[in-house]
Design a protein around this motif. Structure first.
Motif, PDB file in Angstrom:
ATOM      1  N   SER A   1      -4.527   3.625   1.970  1.00 24.98           N
ATOM      2  CA  SER A   1      -5.358   3.075   0.941  1.00 24.98           C
ATOM      3  C   SER A   1      -6.346   4.336   0.460  1.00 24.98           C
ATOM      4  O   SER A   1      -6.582   4.443  -0.772  1.00 24.98           O
TER       5      SER A   1
ATOM      6  N   ARG B   1      -4.506   6.335  -2.211  1.00 26.63           N
ATOM      7  CA  ARG B   1      -4.337   5.649  -3.426  1.00 26.63           C
ATOM      8  C   ARG B   1      -5.389   5.752  -4.380  1.00 26.63           C
ATOM      9  O   ARG B   1      -5.441   6.158  -5.462  1.00 26.63           O
ATOM     10  N   GLU B   2      -6.734   5.707  -3.686  1.00 24.23           N
ATOM     11  CA  GLU B   2      -7.884   5.802  -4.410  1.00 24.23           C
ATOM     12  C   GLU B   2      -7.906   7.160  -4.876  1.00 24.23           C
ATOM     13  O   GLU B   2      -8.584   7.323  -6.030  1.00 24.23           O
TER      14      GLU B   2
ATOM     15  N   LYS C   1      -2.027   2.058   7.001  1.00 20.37           N
ATOM     16  CA  LYS C   1      -3.074   1.547   5.860  1.00 20.37           C
ATOM     17  C   LYS C   1      -4.040   2.217   5.333  1.00 20.37           C
ATOM     18  O   LYS C   1      -4.270   2.404   4.378  1.00 20.37           O
TER      19      LYS C   1
ATOM     20  N   GLU D   1       0.806  -1.269   0.048  1.00 18.42           N
ATOM     21  CA  GLU D   1      -0.022  -0.128  -0.022  1.00 18.42           C
ATOM     22  C   GLU D   1       0.798   1.176   0.176  1.00 18.42           C
ATOM     23  O   GLU D   1       2.038   1.310   0.415  1.00 18.42           O
TER      24      GLU D   1
END
Length: 409
Positions: A188, A191-192, A184, A176
């Motif tokens: 996450s 990243r999205e 995390k 990740e």
């Protein structure tokens, strides 16, 4: 009259100059910097300076060196330091005797190593103004840019590259993005958001080879995947610049080892900023690599150089901007305890906290400046809080703080 030498003309060095004068020092201050530029804002290199192809903002005013009576030695490299004689030798061949010395040499971009013995040349990095200027000339609309590393700088670069009309591809070895600094949950989410603005993200990537053809870059991975682009940027972290300190005989371990006022293993030498391995309030020590901690350490070390040092174990505090979102963080994200997530009802962001034994020990906020402001106060004062109140977005963090303050009182 005493002479203080400061090696490193970045944020920590410039802050120390100002702080020495603010705290009443009347002696001579010599500021040495490898780069031939006035102290400038380094965080903007991956953001506004790169995006607008402009110079970064200066940290100090136009006449700051005259105001604070600082003799600047910019574009001058310190070659050796002789601690027994308290003398430094510079690249011009001259030398200077000092009474106190502050290391503020910062950190350098870590190189990509594909085996234990060699570095991979021919790739871009981003740590200095010259690096930024090189990237300004290399990135054009429509270009495809491979970013090796999905940490803070890598994600900031990806955001900026998309704004410039180019295409960013992030290759990250972990499973990740931003795991080490944000955890995390936030990683996450980032990243999205990066993918939503067009960034291509690949995690769990093991890089085995980089093609160095001057017209393009191809990165090959252990699972057979290949990624090609017009240029590649290595963003795999930084390492403190300690060679001078080591050669001078100072104790170093991933930074110059200092106590909680910034004093190194010699009582005439201090360190602040990225180069300093500073004690943490939570235990242990490390180089923090943050703007606010560098400022704080420089002021504390300046005081200690004047015999006014007050112990200041550090709590990491920083911020960034990724995919159009402001992210603020304080404390050690990883550690024992429970992770509590507070999601904004309007869907504009979230706050992720780590509690241990009822004490709030870290906070990361996305687009929630009010939550962060009060959560950081709770961390600073080591208050006890209720996890249910932290999790409930209908209870203002301001009220959580007030209740905790009453409990302490």
């Amino acid at each position: 009259m005493q002479s203080f030498a400061i090696i490193g003309a970045g944020l920590a060095g410039a802050t120390a100059c100002r702080s020495l004068r603010d705290q009443g020092f009347e002696g001579k201050i010599f500021l040495f910097g490898d780069e031939p530029y006035e102290p400038y804002d380094r965080p903007s290199l991956s953001k506004s300076a790169l995006a607008t192809k402009s110079a970064p903002p200066l940290l100090m005013g136009c006449n700051w060196s005259e105001e604070f009576r600082v003799e600047k030695c910019l574009g001058v490299r310190v070659e050796t330091i002789d601690l027994p004689s308290m003398r430094i030798e510079v690249s011009s061949g001259s030398d200077l005797k000092f009474d106190k010395l502050l290391f503020a040499t910062g950190s350098r971009a870590r190189s990509l190593r594909l085996d234990a013995h060699s570095e991979t040349p021919g790739l871009y990095s981003l740590r200095t103004l010259d690096d930024c200027v090189a990237l300004q000339g290399a990135i054009s609309p429509g270009a495809q840019v491979i970013i090796i590393g999905g940490g803070l700088i890598g994600c900031e670069l990806a955001t900026t590259i998309q704004k410039m009309g180019a295409k960013a591809i992030i290759l990250e070895t972990a499973n990740e993005l931003l795991l080490r600094v944000l955890g995390k949950t936030i990683g996450s989410w980032c990243r999205e958001e990066l993918e939503a603005i067009g960034v291509e993200v690949h995690t769990g990537v093991s890089i085995t080879h980089v093609d160095l053809d001057p017209s393009f870059r191809e990165v090959r991975c252990g699972d057979g995947r290949r990624f090609s682009g017009d240029l590649a940027i290595v963003s795999v972290g930084a390492e403190p610049v300690t060679a001078l300190a080591e050669h001078a005989g100072l104790a170093c371990a991933r930074g110059i080892i200092v106590n909680s006022v910034g004093m190194a293993s010699s009582d005439t030498v201090y360190a602040a900023g990225d180069v300093a391995s500073w004690p943490l309030r939570s235990g242990g020590r490390r180089s923090l690599e943050t703007y606010l901690n560098s400022q704080n350490q420089a002021a504390v070390a300046a005081g200690a150089m004047l015999g006014k040092g007050e112990p200041a174990p550090q709590v990491p505090i920083s911020w960034t901007e990724i995919a159009g979102h402001r992210i603020q963080m304080m404390g050690e994200v990883t550690g024992p305890g429970d992770v509590v997530t507070r999601v904004d009802p309007g869907g504009t962001g979230m706050t992720v906290c780590r509690l241990n034994g009822g004490e709030l020990q870290s906070v990361v906020s996305i687009n929630q400046p009010a939550d962060f402001s009060f959560a950081s106060k709770i961390i600073e004062r080591r208050m006890q809080v209720d996890a249910k109140s932290i999790r409930d977005p209908l209870i203002r963090m301001k009220d959580v703080f007030k209740l905790a303050a009453k409990t302490v009182a």
